[in-house]
Design a protein around this motif. Structure first.
Motif, PDB file in Angstrom:
ATOM      1  N   HIS A 206       0.802  -1.224   0.000  1.00 29.85           N
ATOM      2  CA  HIS A 206       0.000   0.000   0.000  1.00 29.85           C
ATOM      3  C   HIS A 206       0.837   1.277   0.000  1.00 29.85           C
ATOM      4  O   HIS A 206       0.296   2.360   0.282  1.00 29.85           O
ATOM      5  CB  HIS A 206      -0.937  -0.003   1.204  1.00 29.85           C
ATOM      6  N   LEU A 207       2.116   1.183  -0.295  1.00 30.22           N
ATOM      7  CA  LEU A 207       2.914   2.395  -0.462  1.00 30.22           C
ATOM      8  C   LEU A 207       2.369   3.197  -1.640  1.00 30.22           C
ATOM      9  O   LEU A 207       1.950   2.630  -2.647  1.00 30.22           O
ATOM     10  CB  LEU A 207       4.380   2.041  -0.707  1.00 30.22           C
ATOM     11  N   ASP A 208       2.377   4.522  -1.518  1.00 30.70           N
ATOM     12  CA  ASP A 208       1.851   5.349  -2.605  1.00 30.70           C
ATOM     13  C   ASP A 208       2.723   5.252  -3.852  1.00 30.70           C
ATOM     14  O   ASP A 208       2.213   5.171  -4.968  1.00 30.70           O
ATOM     15  CB  ASP A 208       1.741   6.806  -2.146  1.00 30.70           C
ATOM     16  N   THR A 209       4.040   5.284  -3.645  1.00 35.09           N
ATOM     17  CA  THR A 209       4.963   5.113  -4.767  1.00 35.09           C
ATOM     18  C   THR A 209       6.164   4.296  -4.303  1.00 35.09           C
ATOM     19  O   THR A 209       6.526   4.317  -3.125  1.00 35.09           O
ATOM     20  CB  THR A 209       5.477   6.460  -5.334  1.00 35.09           C
ATOM     21  N   VAL A 210       6.760   3.590  -5.252  1.00 38.12           N
ATOM     22  CA  VAL A 210       8.033   2.906  -5.021  1.00 38.12           C
ATOM     23  C   VAL A 210       8.950   3.280  -6.178  1.00 38.12           C
ATOM     24  O   VAL A 210       8.664   2.966  -7.333  1.00 38.12           O
ATOM     25  CB  VAL A 210       7.869   1.377  -4.950  1.00 38.12           C
ATOM     26  N   TRP A 222       6.742   3.009  -9.285  1.00 42.90           N
ATOM     27  CA  TRP A 222       5.439   2.367  -9.201  1.00 42.90           C
ATOM     28  C   TRP A 222       4.454   3.350  -8.596  1.00 42.90           C
ATOM     29  O   TRP A 222       4.696   3.922  -7.532  1.00 42.90           O
ATOM     30  CB  TRP A 222       5.507   1.109  -8.339  1.00 42.90           C
ATOM     31  N   SER A 223       3.351   3.576  -9.277  1.00 47.58           N
ATOM     32  CA  SER A 223       2.307   4.474  -8.791  1.00 47.58           C
ATOM     33  C   SER A 223       1.107   3.649  -8.340  1.00 47.58           C
ATOM     34  O   SER A 223       0.481   2.963  -9.151  1.00 47.58           O
ATOM     35  CB  SER A 223       1.885   5.450  -9.899  1.00 47.58           C
ATOM     36  N   ARG A 224       0.816   3.706  -7.055  1.00 45.96           N
ATOM     37  CA  ARG A 224      -0.371   3.015  -6.551  1.00 45.96           C
ATOM     38  C   ARG A 224      -1.635   3.639  -7.137  1.00 45.96           C
ATOM     39  O   ARG A 224      -2.614   2.949  -7.420  1.00 45.96           O
ATOM     40  CB  ARG A 224      -0.396   3.097  -5.023  1.00 45.96           C
ATOM     41  N   GLU A 225      -1.594   4.949  -7.355  1.00 45.55           N
ATOM     42  CA  GLU A 225      -2.744   5.666  -7.910  1.00 45.55           C
ATOM     43  C   GLU A 225      -3.079   5.163  -9.310  1.00 45.55           C
ATOM     44  O   GLU A 225      -4.241   4.919  -9.638  1.00 45.55           O
ATOM     45  CB  GLU A 225      -2.433   7.168  -7.946  1.00 45.55           C
ATOM     46  N   ARG A 226      -2.053   4.963 -10.146  1.00 50.08           N
ATOM     47  CA  ARG A 226      -2.259   4.536 -11.527  1.00 50.08           C
ATOM     48  C   ARG A 226      -2.169   3.026 -11.707  1.00 50.08           C
ATOM     49  O   ARG A 226      -2.528   2.512 -12.768  1.00 50.08           O
ATOM     50  CB  ARG A 226      -1.219   5.200 -12.437  1.00 50.08           C
ATOM     51  N   ARG A 227      -1.639   2.327 -10.694  1.00 52.93           N
ATOM     52  CA  ARG A 227      -1.432   0.881 -10.775  1.00 52.93           C
ATOM     53  C   ARG A 227      -0.559   0.525 -11.983  1.00 52.93           C
ATOM     54  O   ARG A 227      -0.840  -0.400 -12.743  1.00 52.93           O
ATOM     55  CB  ARG A 227      -2.762   0.118 -10.858  1.00 52.93           C
ATOM     56  N   GLU A 228       0.536   1.267 -12.131  1.00 51.38           N
ATOM     57  CA  GLU A 228       1.468   0.971 -13.212  1.00 51.38           C
ATOM     58  C   GLU A 228       2.832   1.563 -12.895  1.00 51.38           C
ATOM     59  O   GLU A 228       2.976   2.435 -12.035  1.00 51.38           O
ATOM     60  CB  GLU A 228       0.960   1.521 -14.545  1.00 51.38           C
ATOM     61  N   TRP A 229       3.842   1.067 -13.616  1.00 51.18           N
ATOM     62  CA  TRP A 229       5.189   1.608 -13.522  1.00 51.18           C
ATOM     63  C   TRP A 229       5.330   2.794 -14.470  1.00 51.18           C
ATOM     64  O   TRP A 229       4.902   2.738 -15.622  1.00 51.18           O
ATOM     65  CB  TRP A 229       6.224   0.541 -13.879  1.00 51.18           C
ATOM     66  N   ILE A 230       5.946   3.854 -13.973  1.00 50.98           N
ATOM     67  CA  ILE A 230       6.195   5.063 -14.750  1.00 50.98           C
ATOM     68  C   ILE A 230       7.701   5.197 -14.964  1.00 50.98           C
ATOM     69  O   ILE A 230       8.489   4.957 -14.040  1.00 50.98           O
ATOM     70  CB  ILE A 230       5.648   6.309 -14.022  1.00 50.98           C
TER      71      ILE A 230
END
Length: 289
Positions: A206-210, A222-230
């Motif tokens: 549940h981290l917001d970003t990694v 990793w964006s938890r908001e978008r559920r994808e790698w940026i």
């Protein structure tokens, strides 16, 4: 901010080498932002900056986070708190990074491996006046997906640490650094973008970003908001403003920052690759310090 959605756009820009990167979401900054970040960090003063763990790469995280978040850290860990704490201005960073929290806490970790231990031995040998020739480290070439999978315990550890250290209104984030002489990802030399090669993080994280720095040239988030790698692109530069060097863009700015800091404890991230006379071979050499 770049949304790489059309094949012709990506090929014309020279950003991708194969179709796997089509549709990748990317955010790009120029080296000018890194110059600004170093200046902002320097204003924090050497006493506060001395708490950064250089050999673990915390200074690299500070430089890149300051660049992409458009603000220096509000607080550095001096008393067992979070490694880096940023006050967030929603108008200054991409909206997909965080939700509406007023601050973002980061724990910085490096993936374990043999290199820093070996490098310490090389430094001790050189200081004694002996010859360090032949001292080195062998690294297995792996896929980025396998390295990420093995790093999941680190991600979970970061989540647990932040759960104990910060309140619910603070964004919780991890920053993981991978030294190529500890874990070498094949895609770092074969692909222009790393994000398309990474699997989604498990839904129970549940981290917001990694953020993962595949040192020295690739940064993914990793964006938890978008559920994808940026893909976070930071190594673009204008040759008229940055001297040609065997060092990467980040290595050059790291060296400049450590000079400002007056640091002389040895930098395991200061090296260069050079060709050898062996068939198709290349060696990694430590640049002289």
């Amino acid at each position: 901010m770049l949304g790489l959605d059309e094949e012709q756009q990506t090929r014309d820009a020279g950003l991708v080498a194969d179709d796997s990167a089509l549709g990748t979401y990317a955010v790009a900054i120029s080296h000018v932002r890194l110059t600004w970040a170093i200046q902002q960090l320097a204003e924090l003063g050497p006493q506060r900056l001395s708490h950064l763990k250089i050999r673990s790469g915390e200074h690299l995280a500070a430089i890149l986070l300051t660049s992409f978040l458009a603000a220096p850290p509000h607080k550095l860990d001096t008393d067992g708190g979070v490694d880096l704490l940023f006050r967030l201005d929603p108008d200054s960073h991409p909206k997909d990074f965080f939700a509406r929290q007023p601050a973002a806490a980061f724990e910085v970790k490096s993936v374990p491996g043999p290199y820093r231990r070996v490098e310490d031995g090389i430094n001790r040998t050189l200081r004694s006046g002996a010859n360090a020739k032949g001292m080195g480290v062998e690294v297995l070439v792996e896929s980025a997906a396998d390295i990420l999978r093995s790093a999941l315990p680190i991600v979970r550890n970061i989540e647990g640490v932040l759960g104990r250290k910060v309140s619910g209104d603070v964004s919780r984030n991890g920053f993981i650094i991978i030294h190529p002489f500890d874990r070498f990802a094949l895609e770092t030399v074969e692909s222009a973008l790393m994000a398309p090669h990474l699997s989604p993080l498990p839904p129970d994280i549940h981290l917001d970003t990694v953020w993962i720095l595949w040192f020295p040239d690739h940064l993914t988030m990793w964006s938890r908001e978008r559920r994808e790698w940026i893909e976070l692109v930071f190594n673009t530069y204008d040759p008229s403003h940055l001297e040609e060097s065997d060092l990467s863009v980040l290595q050059q700015f790291s060296s400049e920052f450590l000079t400002i800091l007056g640091y002389s404890g040895g930098d395991p991230y200061y090296f260069s690759f050079e060709s050898t006379s062996s068939a198709g071979g290349s060696d990694a050499q430590r640049s002289s310090e």
